[in-house]
Design an enzyme around this catalytic site. Sequence first.
Site, PDB file in Angstrom:
ATOM      1  N   ASP A 106       0.831  -1.206   0.000  1.00  0.00           N
ATOM      2  CA  ASP A 106       0.000   0.000   0.000  1.00  0.00           C
ATOM      3  C   ASP A 106       0.863   1.251   0.000  1.00  0.00           C
ATOM      4  OD1 ASP A 106       0.674  -0.716   2.753  1.00  0.00           O
ATOM      5  OD2 ASP A 106      -0.624   0.929   3.363  1.00  0.00           O
ATOM      6  N   GLU A 170       0.149  -1.009   5.817  1.00  0.00           N
ATOM      7  CA  GLU A 170       1.225  -0.565   6.699  1.00  0.00           C
ATOM      8  C   GLU A 170       1.124   0.926   6.973  1.00  0.00           C
ATOM      9  OE1 GLU A 170       5.211   1.108   7.750  1.00  0.00           O
ATOM     10  OE2 GLU A 170       3.906   1.545   6.041  1.00  0.00           O
TER      11      GLU A 170
END
Length: 432
Positions: A106, A170
């Site tokens: 991400d 994350e």
Amino acid sequence: MGTKEQVAARIEDREASMVEFLSDLVAARTVTGNEGPGQELLVERFEALGLEPDVWEPDPGRLRDHEGYFETSSFARVGYEGRPNVAARLAGSGDGPTLALSGHVDVVDVTEDEWDHDPWALTREGDRLFGRGAADMKGGLAAILLAVESLRDLDVDLAGDLLLLSTIEEEDGGVGGTLSALERGYVPDAALVAEPYGVPNVGTASAGVMYFRVTVPGKSAHAAWGHEGVNAIGKATEVYRALDDLDRERKARIDYEPAYRATPGLEGNVTNINLGTIRAGDWPSTVPAEAVVEGRVGWPPGESREEVREQVEGAVDAVATDDGWLADNPPRVEWFGWQAAPHEVPEDCEIATRAKRNAEAATGREGQFIGGSAGLDERFYERYYDVHAVSVGPEGERLHGADETTTVTSLLETATTLAWTALDYCGEATDD
């Protein structure tokens, strides 16, 4: 030519393939909450390596009782459907230890008119690469794949297993990503996470990060009779000043030298309280009855979450004590989103020393043990599973900002460091 030299040469030969894969990853707009398109690319590459990828969506019901759990903002917004993690195991042929090579797919979103380059198309200018995630940390994922593919090309047989992990969210705390993977059973003996720490530097610490919300009450009234009301914005300003005072006091008191070894400007700034949003009022002619301020507190290893919360709440309580209106109508402090504790890994542990030694050999430069200024997934390994995890990754500039960039050279050096450390840590299998 020894095995390490052959691996390094093979990595150099695969440069174009690595850049092409990173280009595909950058084009997959995996802003936190929409990681699926990038994970499909990882599945394809794992399968091309002859591995059987494990693909799963996190189950918050199985995570809620974990000490490291908190509800992330992205989960609250979109849930976990269509947001898989991906893992694969490259089995060793002996009884060597297991090493994880891990990264998150991400990225944070962009404000496109701030960019001079297309954020969703990898742009190469000489040695430099531009694009969202080029450094943080799709570049690291590309380096992991390059390291493993080069080992496979040369039929290097490791004694221990390699776990390959591509995780989600994350940037929002990693609960549905790395924590989910560990709870699924992907617990190695040590881990390397390819965060952009500027190889040959090795990250051995992360910061605590928490989000908080302060709701400050006022009393509404028509502006012409404002003396009959209480302006919540004005009261929120008093809260701001108190938290700003706390921030300056903490900065003067708290020191953590690894945080500024590679970034001197962080000296004196290793902890921070930032008030990032304020919402109040709905009409210029009305005295606002409520102001809501949201902020972030970050701090290096040395304090618990509970201790930091007490300080923030104490500063807000002190404002209420000294203010007649707020004494009877106290502000409310809530904690939401990021609630990550800090962590640190012993600098003399095996994976840290091996990674640094190989990084220095791969780059020809001296590295440092650094960290403690950002919240990282590495904390899950160290704090909750007794697994030493360190960061080894490429150079990175303007992370989370416009024209994020890394270099081809540092990606190749990262891949070499990862491959060499896997060789050292897992060991090469030998014929009996």
